[in-house]
Design an enzyme around this catalytic site. Structure first.
Site, PDB file in Angstrom:
ATOM      1  N   LYS A  78      43.955  42.951  37.457  1.00  0.00           N
ATOM      2  CA  LYS A  78      44.111  41.502  37.302  1.00  0.00           C
ATOM      3  C   LYS A  78      44.863  41.142  36.017  1.00  0.00           C
ATOM      4  O   LYS A  78      45.414  40.051  35.899  1.00  0.00           O
ATOM      5  CB  LYS A  78      42.756  40.815  37.364  1.00  0.00           C
ATOM      6  CG  LYS A  78      42.144  40.956  38.767  1.00  0.00           C
ATOM      7  CD  LYS A  78      40.906  40.143  38.967  1.00  0.00           C
ATOM      8  CE  LYS A  78      40.455  40.167  40.424  1.00  0.00           C
ATOM      9  NZ  LYS A  78      39.863  41.465  40.816  1.00  0.00           N
TER      10      LYS A  78
HETATM   11  C1  LIG Z   1      39.791  41.860  42.142  1.00  0.00           C
HETATM   12  C2  LIG Z   1      39.650  43.327  42.404  1.00  0.00           C
HETATM   13  C3  LIG Z   1      39.905  43.887  43.688  1.00  0.00           C
HETATM   14  C4  LIG Z   1      40.265  43.036  44.898  1.00  0.00           C
HETATM   15  O1  LIG Z   1      41.567  42.512  44.823  1.00  0.00           O
HETATM   16  P1  LIG Z   1      42.005  41.282  45.761  1.00  0.00           P
HETATM   17  O2  LIG Z   1      43.323  40.834  45.251  1.00  0.00           O
HETATM   18  O3  LIG Z   1      40.927  40.246  45.604  1.00  0.00           O
HETATM   19  O4  LIG Z   1      42.083  41.820  47.167  1.00  0.00           O
HETATM   20  C5  LIG Z   1      39.810  45.260  43.824  1.00  0.00           C
HETATM   21  N1  LIG Z   1      39.460  46.055  42.786  1.00  0.00           N
HETATM   22  C6  LIG Z   1      39.210  45.564  41.548  1.00  0.00           C
HETATM   23  C7  LIG Z   1      38.813  46.493  40.466  1.00  0.00           C
HETATM   24  C8  LIG Z   1      39.293  44.180  41.309  1.00  0.00           C
HETATM   25  O5  LIG Z   1      39.015  43.688  40.073  1.00  0.00           O
END
Ligand SMILES: *Cc1c(COP(=O)(O)O)cnc(C)c1O
Length: 451
Positions: free
Chosen positions: A110
Site C-alpha cells: 500500500k
Molecule cells: C491490502 C492488502 C491486500 C489486499 O489488496 P487489495 O488491493 O485490497 O486486493 C493483500 N495483502 C496485503 C498485505 C495488504 O495489505
C-alpha cells in the site's frame, strides 16, 4: 484526459478533481473516459528507472498537472523505499518469480500508492491554499501506510480510527510511534465495523466536512489504482524477455484494487498473459470466478487479515468493463447486490482471470514448504499466492514483509522474521488517543485539533 463515474450520473472531471473527491458524488468510482494505448510508449519506457517510469505513466493520466510539478511529486514518492529497484523481482526457480512489493516505509504494497497520494495532496494544497483533515478507519495496513504517506505534509492533519487491542502490536506501533504532532491515531473501544460506521457518519455531515476540510484515503481513490499499475509495467520490463509473456501474475486479493491495476495495464495494450486472483478463506471473488455467482457471506477472521473482506470495493470498476461499459447496468447490479447480497452474472468477460482459495491451515503449510524448498520466507498474505493450482509459470506479488506477522511465521517455521525498521519502533513511545466510537466524540476531537 477526463474521468467518468462507473454509475454515469455526474459529469466527467479532471484528474485532480477525481483524486480530491475519491468517491464520485453519485456513489460510483472514477475511471479514465477512455483507456489509452500504451504500446507506442513501451520501447521508450523499457529503460526507465522506477520513478521515471511512474512519472511517464502519470503524465498520460494527470494531464491537468504540469510536468515539472508531476516530476516533483513522483520524485519524492519512492525515496523512502529500502531497495534500489523499488519493486525487485526474485527468481525462485524457472517457473516461479516473486515481485517484492514490501520495500516501502510500512513494509506493505500500500506504500506504493499512499506515498504518492500524500505528495499529490501536498501539491494540491500548495496550489489551491487551505488545509485538509484526513479521516480514515483501519484494521491495520491501510492506516499505517496512510499515516506514513501523509506524515510531515504541509497543511495535512491525519486522524485514523482503529479498534483498540484488535490490530497487531507492530501495526499499532507503525501508527502510534511516529512522534508527529499532525497525526492522531484514535483507539476506539469496539470493532473495525464500529470505527467504519462512525467514520461514515462523520463524512455525511457536510457542514463539518467543509469546516475542517475533510478528505478520505480509502482504497477506491483512482490515484491509488494508477500508482499500482506502475509496478506491473516495471515487472514486465525487468523480467527476462523469454518468459515475460508466459507468466501469470498471481495477486493476493482483498478489495480487488491490486489485481484491477494489473488488469488495466493489460487492457492498455501491455501483453500480460493473465491473472490469478488469490483469496484467503474469505473467498467471495474465488467463488465468483469459478461460478459467475457473486454471493455475500460473513467475514471469517484469518491469519491474512488485510484480505478479510467480502464486499470488494474496487470490483465495481471491473463490472463496468465486464458489462459493456454501461453505467445503467452497473447501477442495476450494485442495487441488486445491495438489496439481496447476491448477483448472478450471465456472460461477463472473465477471460484473463483464474482464481484460488487458501485457508489458514494451508497458509501455515505453504509458509513452511516455501521456506524448506527455497529458503524464502513469505508473509501470510503472499502465501495465498503460492497455493498449488498446477498452473504454468507464475510471478507472485509479495504484498507484505513477513516480519509484520512474526507470530504466524514463528508458528510455521520455528524461526523469527525481523526487519530493522520494526525493531526500531519497539523502543519508541506509543502516542494514541482514546475516543468514543461516536460521530459526536470524533468530531469534537478533530475540531479541537484543527482549529
Ligand atoms: C491490502 C492488502 C491486500 C489486499 O489488496 P487489495 O488491493 O485490497 O486486493 C493483500 N495483502 C496485503 C498485505 C495488504 O495489505
Amino acid at each position: 484526459m477526463n474521468y467518468i463515474s462507473t454509475r454515469g450520473q455526474v459529469p466527467a472531471v479532471s484528474f485532480s478533481t477525481a483524486v480530491a473527491q475519491g468517491l464520485a458524488p453519485d456513489g460510483g468510482l472514477y475511471l479514465p473516459e477512455t483507456l489509452p494505448d500504451l504500446k507506442p510508449h513501451l520501447a521508450a519506457w523499457s529503460q526507465l528507472s522506477y520513478a521515471e517510469l511512474c512519472e511517464a505513466f502519470f503524465a498520460v493520466f494527470a494531464t491537468d498537472i504540469d510536468r515539472a510539478e508531476l516530476h516533483r511529486v513522483v520524485e519524492r514518492s519512492y525515496i523512502h523505499f529500502d531497495h534500489v529497484d523499488i519493486a525487485p523481482i526474485v527468481e525462485l526457480d524457472a517457473d516461479r518469480y516473486v515481485l517484492e512489493l514490501f520495500h516501502g516505509p510500512t513494509l506493505a504494497f500500500k506504500d506504493f500508492a499512499l506515498q504518492l497520494l500524500g505528495n499529490l495532496y501536498e501539491s494540491q494544497i500548495a496550489r489551491t491554499g487551505g488545509r485538509i483533515s484526513v479521516l480514515g478507519a483501519t484494521s491495520g495496513d491501510t492506516g499505517a501506510a496512510a499515516i506514513h504517506g501523509l506524515l510531515g505534509k504541509e497543511g495535512v492533519t491525519t486522524f485514523i480510527l482503529y479498534p483498540d487491542g484488535r490490530i497487531s502490536p507492530l501495526q499499532e506501533r507503525q501508527m502510534t510511534c511516529t512522534g508527529s504532532d499532525d497525526v492522531f491515531p484514535l483507539a476506539i473501544q469496539g470493532s473495525f465495523d464500529d470505527a467504519q460506521t462512525a467514520m461514515k457518519t462523520v463524512f455525511e455531515d457536510r457542514e463539518f466536512a467543509d469546516e475542517v476540510g475533510l478528505s478520505a484515503v480509502n482504497s477506491i481513490n483512482l490515484a491509488r489504482i494508477l500508482a499500482q499499475c506502475v509496478y506491473y509495467l516495471s515487472a514486465y520490463f525487468r523480467l527476462p524477455e523469454a518468459v515475460r509473456k508466459e507468466l501469470t501474475f498471481v495477486v493476493p486479493t482483498g478489495n480487488f484494487g491490486n489485481v484491477l491495476a494489473g488488469w488495466l495495464v493489460q487492457r492498455m495494450g501491455v501483453p500480460i498473459k493473465g491473472f490469478r486472483v488469490a483469496t484467503n478463506q474469505n473467498d467471495i471473488l474465488h467463488r465468483l470466478f469459478q461460478t459467475g455467482r457473486y454471493e455475500l457471506e460473513a467475514v471469517a477472521p484469518s491469519v491474512a487479515p488485510s484480505m478479510d473482506i467480502q464486499v470488494a470495493s474496487n470490483f465495481e470498476r471491473f463490472i463496468y468493463y465486464a458489462e459493456g461499459r454501461d453505467p445503467a447496468r452497473v447501477r442495476a447490479i450494485i442495487q441488486t447486490f445491495k438489496a439481496t447480497g447476491r448477483y448472478r452474472f450471465e456472460n461477463f468477460d472473465r477471460e484473463s482471470f483464474t482464481s484460488s482459495r487458501t485457508d489458514d491451515a494451508q497458509i501455515a503449510a505453504i509458509i513452511q514448504s516455501v521456506y524448506e524448498r527455497y529458503g524464502y520466507i513469505v508473509d501470510p498474505h503472499t502465501a495465498c499466492g503460492f497455493s498449488d493450482v498446477g498452473g504454468g509459470k507464475e510471478i507472485i506479488l509479495a504484498t507484505a514483509h513477513p516480519a509484520k506477522f512474526p507470530d504466524t511465521i514463528q508458528a510455521a517455521i520455528g524461526q523469527d522474521s525481523t526487519h530493522p525498521s520494526l525493531e526500531a519502533l519497539k523502543s519508541r513511545p506509543i502516542i494514541k488517543h482514546s475516543v468514543e466510537p461516536t460521530p459526536e466524540a470524533i468530531k469534537a476531537f478533530m475540531r479541537a485539533r484543527v482549529s
